[in-house]
Design a protein around this motif. Structure first.
Motif, PDB file in Angstrom:
ATOM      1  N   ILE A 192      -4.821   2.067 -11.250  1.00 26.59           N
ATOM      2  CA  ILE A 192      -4.957   3.381 -10.586  1.00 26.59           C
ATOM      3  C   ILE A 192      -4.136   3.582  -9.453  1.00 26.59           C
ATOM      4  N   GLN A 193      -3.207   2.916  -8.792  1.00 32.97           N
ATOM      5  CA  GLN A 193      -1.744   2.658  -8.576  1.00 32.97           C
ATOM      6  C   GLN A 193      -1.139   3.510  -9.181  1.00 32.97           C
ATOM      7  N   ARG A 194      -0.381   3.471 -10.510  1.00 30.84           N
ATOM      8  CA  ARG A 194       0.629   3.768 -11.229  1.00 30.84           C
ATOM      9  C   ARG A 194       0.101   5.511 -11.243  1.00 30.84           C
ATOM     10  N   LEU A 195      -1.421   5.412 -11.808  1.00 29.88           N
ATOM     11  CA  LEU A 195      -1.659   7.129 -11.825  1.00 29.88           C
ATOM     12  C   LEU A 195      -1.709   7.211 -10.542  1.00 29.88           C
ATOM     13  N   SER A 196      -2.365   6.990  -9.485  1.00 23.40           N
ATOM     14  CA  SER A 196      -1.530   7.522  -8.052  1.00 23.40           C
ATOM     15  C   SER A 196      -0.021   8.087  -7.950  1.00 23.40           C
ATOM     16  N   ASP A 197       0.878   7.300  -8.653  1.00 20.83           N
ATOM     17  CA  ASP A 197       2.231   7.457  -8.199  1.00 20.83           C
ATOM     18  C   ASP A 197       2.729   8.526  -9.299  1.00 20.83           C
ATOM     19  N   ILE A 198       1.807   8.499 -10.076  1.00 22.82           N
ATOM     20  CA  ILE A 198       1.750  10.357 -11.323  1.00 22.82           C
ATOM     21  C   ILE A 198       1.785  11.026 -11.174  1.00 22.82           C
ATOM     22  N   TRP A 199       0.304  11.189 -10.383  1.00 23.50           N
ATOM     23  CA  TRP A 199      -0.764  12.045  -9.402  1.00 23.50           C
ATOM     24  C   TRP A 199       0.494  13.067  -8.550  1.00 23.50           C
ATOM     25  N   ARG A 200       0.801  11.643  -7.008  1.00 25.41           N
ATOM     26  CA  ARG A 200       1.651  12.635  -6.376  1.00 25.41           C
ATOM     27  C   ARG A 200       2.714  13.408  -7.214  1.00 25.41           C
ATOM     28  N   MET A 201       3.352  12.640  -7.693  1.00 31.32           N
ATOM     29  CA  MET A 201       4.647  13.335  -8.231  1.00 31.32           C
ATOM     30  C   MET A 201       4.738  14.217  -9.013  1.00 31.32           C
ATOM     31  N   LYS A 202       3.561  14.674  -9.885  1.00 33.22           N
ATOM     32  CA  LYS A 202       2.915  16.233 -10.032  1.00 33.22           C
ATOM     33  C   LYS A 202       2.551  17.628  -9.465  1.00 33.22           C
ATOM     34  N   GLY A 203       2.049  16.729  -8.230  1.00 36.55           N
ATOM     35  CA  GLY A 203       1.525  16.866  -7.341  1.00 36.55           C
ATOM     36  C   GLY A 203       0.933  18.902  -7.826  1.00 36.55           C
ATOM     37  N   LYS A 204       0.188  18.421  -8.653  1.00 35.92           N
ATOM     38  CA  LYS A 204      -0.938  19.836  -9.060  1.00 35.92           C
ATOM     39  C   LYS A 204      -1.506  20.594  -7.726  1.00 35.92           C
ATOM     40  N   TYR A 205      -2.117  18.803  -6.852  1.00 35.41           N
ATOM     41  CA  TYR A 205      -3.126  19.678  -6.002  1.00 35.41           C
ATOM     42  C   TYR A 205      -2.868  19.840  -4.094  1.00 35.41           C
ATOM     43  N   ASP A 206      -3.764  21.108  -4.103  1.00 35.23           N
ATOM     44  CA  ASP A 206      -2.798  20.770  -2.879  1.00 35.23           C
ATOM     45  C   ASP A 206      -2.890  19.217  -1.573  1.00 35.23           C
ATOM     46  N   LEU A 207      -4.141  18.374  -2.130  1.00 33.29           N
ATOM     47  CA  LEU A 207      -4.179  17.363  -0.737  1.00 33.29           C
ATOM     48  C   LEU A 207      -3.962  16.387  -1.450  1.00 33.29           C
ATOM     49  N   PHE A 208      -3.515  15.039  -0.541  1.00 31.72           N
ATOM     50  CA  PHE A 208      -3.056  13.974  -1.556  1.00 31.72           C
ATOM     51  C   PHE A 208      -3.153  12.978  -0.545  1.00 31.72           C
ATOM     52  N   TRP A 209      -4.021  11.827  -0.785  1.00 33.25           N
ATOM     53  CA  TRP A 209      -4.015  10.677  -0.138  1.00 33.25           C
ATOM     54  C   TRP A 209      -3.578   9.296  -1.231  1.00 33.25           C
ATOM     55  N   ASP A 210      -2.546   8.344  -0.335  1.00 31.46           N
ATOM     56  CA  ASP A 210      -3.016   7.003  -0.644  1.00 31.46           C
ATOM     57  C   ASP A 210      -4.068   6.177  -0.028  1.00 31.46           C
ATOM     58  N   VAL A 211      -4.562   5.323  -0.107  1.00 24.79           N
ATOM     59  CA  VAL A 211      -5.517   4.896   0.895  1.00 24.79           C
ATOM     60  C   VAL A 211      -5.528   3.384   0.958  1.00 24.79           C
ATOM     61  N   VAL A 212      -4.826   2.564   1.472  1.00 23.70           N
ATOM     62  CA  VAL A 212      -4.106   1.545   1.303  1.00 23.70           C
ATOM     63  C   VAL A 212      -5.163   0.545   1.891  1.00 23.70           C
ATOM     64  N   LEU A 213      -6.239  -0.068   0.977  1.00 24.26           N
ATOM     65  CA  LEU A 213      -7.260  -0.913   2.340  1.00 24.26           C
ATOM     66  C   LEU A 213      -6.610  -2.360   1.686  1.00 24.26           C
ATOM     67  N   PRO A 214      -7.387  -3.231   2.721  1.00 24.95           N
ATOM     68  CA  PRO A 214      -6.715  -4.666   2.451  1.00 24.95           C
ATOM     69  C   PRO A 214      -7.525  -5.127   1.771  1.00 24.95           C
ATOM     70  N   VAL A 215      -6.741  -5.864   0.418  1.00 29.75           N
ATOM     71  CA  VAL A 215      -6.844  -6.621  -0.019  1.00 29.75           C
ATOM     72  C   VAL A 215      -8.310  -7.658  -0.517  1.00 29.75           C
ATOM     73  N   LYS A 216      -7.517  -8.759   0.756  1.00 30.25           N
ATOM     74  CA  LYS A 216      -8.657  -9.541   0.917  1.00 30.25           C
ATOM     75  C   LYS A 216      -9.538  -9.246   2.411  1.00 30.25           C
ATOM     76  N   LEU A 217     -10.527  -9.641   1.885  1.00 28.95           N
ATOM     77  CA  LEU A 217     -11.693  -8.582   2.515  1.00 28.95           C
ATOM     78  C   LEU A 217     -12.857  -9.628   3.583  1.00 28.95           C
ATOM     79  N   ASN A 218     -12.198 -10.857   3.227  1.00 30.52           N
ATOM     80  CA  ASN A 218     -12.786 -12.050   4.224  1.00 30.52           C
ATOM     81  C   ASN A 218     -12.675 -12.481   6.071  1.00 30.52           C
ATOM     82  N   THR A 219     -11.712 -11.343   6.298  1.00 27.27           N
ATOM     83  CA  THR A 219     -10.620 -11.994   7.267  1.00 27.27           C
ATOM     84  C   THR A 219     -10.784 -11.085   8.240  1.00 27.27           C
ATOM     85  N   GLN A 220     -11.253 -11.446   9.790  1.00 34.05           N
ATOM     86  CA  GLN A 220     -11.274 -10.609  10.668  1.00 34.05           C
ATOM     87  C   GLN A 220     -10.000  -9.646  11.195  1.00 34.05           C
ATOM     88  N   SER A 221      -8.819 -10.360  10.537  1.00 31.79           N
ATOM     89  CA  SER A 221      -8.050  -9.532  10.201  1.00 31.79           C
ATOM     90  C   SER A 221      -7.765  -7.786   9.692  1.00 31.79           C
TER      91      SER A 221
END
Ligand code: SF4
Ligand code: SF4
Length: 370
Positions: free
Chosen positions: A100-129
């Protein structure tokens, strides 16, 4: 049932569905991953639409994604490059698996659509931080959506959206419970259509239809089923043929650990607290997908619990070819099931797969064996 037919018809023709949705929603925002914050997209007045491959031949995407990327991302890129997704106004890519991350890079570079977001959520999901970081990311995405929509997303907007999604999720859970209690009350293919429809159709319509389906089914008493009870596990299942194949072999799906199933809709967002905190907490509490980390045993314990709760006779792992996160996860999940004496089998699939004959024989053998 008329309401189920609406779901079946809706998923048959996504471009027509999208053009109808455009009449009431300003923009359509596509996503591929169940970590996409749909509640925020909906609260902005946009329509969140999960993207699936149309399973067309891969021609244009071949120049960008190698054959060892999963067929979902290759298929969706092919659809985009060939214009089948021209109804999209934008796309959001949560930070999850490599494909999905590689697809996101290609998608962004192709720029076919007006809106584009990468939402970089944390990978570890069990800490307060991680929770603080998750809230920050969600708040930033909210601001981006506000800019795109030219409006402010108020807490009231968010709370309305959250209650719609809570209603949808709780009724999908009820459908699964009904199916587990009375296997066969719903044909597998209908269950598939309803869940897929809930990811692509207008959510207000989904929220109207689901309670009617649940209410009707609650009054139905199907004959006792002797079918073997199966839990499915994997990433996505966009192959309705699997359900029919299992049913013909004398089995019924009574639960799943799928990114297009329970993993997507489980968990309620608390409605009596700050909405962004509540959305973040659901992500942190929900069972993780293998592209995220929580603790080394949580997914193993979860698959055993799912099999036990649903009195499963067996578990079928459905691996999409070249899906690394689930491929790495499989041996460890299998070990957990083997240690508990729960029969299981692995099948590998591909969105472009046409010949399901061999698969059918393997499934039939497994069902007869358990
Ligand atoms: S399995 Fe995980 S990474 Fe893959 S689409 Fe689902 S949530 Fe995202
Ligand atoms: S199927 Fe696997 S590789 Fe493909 S998008 Fe989902 S998690 Fe990533």
């Amino acid at each position: 049932m008329e309401e189920i037919k609406i779901f079946r018809d809706a998923i048959k023709d996504i471009p027509t569905l999208a053009s109808n949705i455009k009449k009431s929603h300003e923009k359509i925002v596509g996503y591929l991953c169940s970590y996409a914050p749909e509640e925020l997209i909906y609260a902005a007045g946009f329509h969140p639409m999960r993207l699936f491959s149309s399973k067309s031949d891969i021609i244009l995407a071949e120049d960008h994604l190698q054959t060892y990327c999963c067929s979902l991302v290759r298929g969706v890129l092919e659809d985009s490059l060939s214009g089948r997704l021209d109804f999209l106004d934008g796309t959001v890519f949560p930070h999850t698996c490599d494909s999905i991350q590689r697809l996101s890079d290609i998608w962004r570079m192709k720029g076919k659509y007006d809106l584009f977001w990468d939402v970089v959520l944390p990978v570890k999901l069990n800490t307060q931080s991680a929770k603080i970081y998750m809230k920050d990311v969600l708040n930033r995405f909210k601001t981006d959506l506000e800019r795109a929509a030219g409006t402010t997303i108020t807490d009231d907007d968010l709370n309305r959206s959250i209650s719609t999604f809570n209603l949808i999720r709780s009724h999908l859970s009820k459908l699964y419970q009904l199916q587990s209690r009375n296997p066969g009350i719903l044909k597998g293919e209908d269950l598939y259509s309803i869940v897929k429809g809930a990811m692509v159709m207008d959510r207000d319509e989904v929220a109207r239809l689901l309670p009617l389906i649940v209410e009707t089914l609650e009054k139905t008493s199907p004959p006792e089923s002797r079918a073997k009870r199966i839990v499915l596990s994997g990433s996505i299942c966009d192959s309705p043929g699997i359900y029919a194949m299992l049913e013909t072999s004398g089995a019924v799906i009574v639960g799943d650990d799928l990114c297009t199933g329970q993993r997507w809709f489980e968990g309620r967002i608390l409605e009596n607290k700050d909405p962004i905190t509540a959305i973040a907490e659901r992500y942190m509490d929900r069972i993780v997908c293998p592209a995220k980390h929580m603790n080394p045993v949580v997914r193993g314990e979860n698959i055993v619990a799912l099999a036990r709760e649903n009195k499963a006779d067996g578990v079928v792992f459905m691996l999409l070819k070249f899906c690394d996160p689930h491929a790495f996860d499989y041996p460890y999940l299998k070990e957990f099931l083997d240690n508990e004496g729960i029969k299981n089998m692995l099948i590998e699939m591909d969105d472009q797969q046409e010949n399901l004959g061999q698969l059918s024989t393997r499934l039939e053998t497994f069902i007869h064996m358990i």
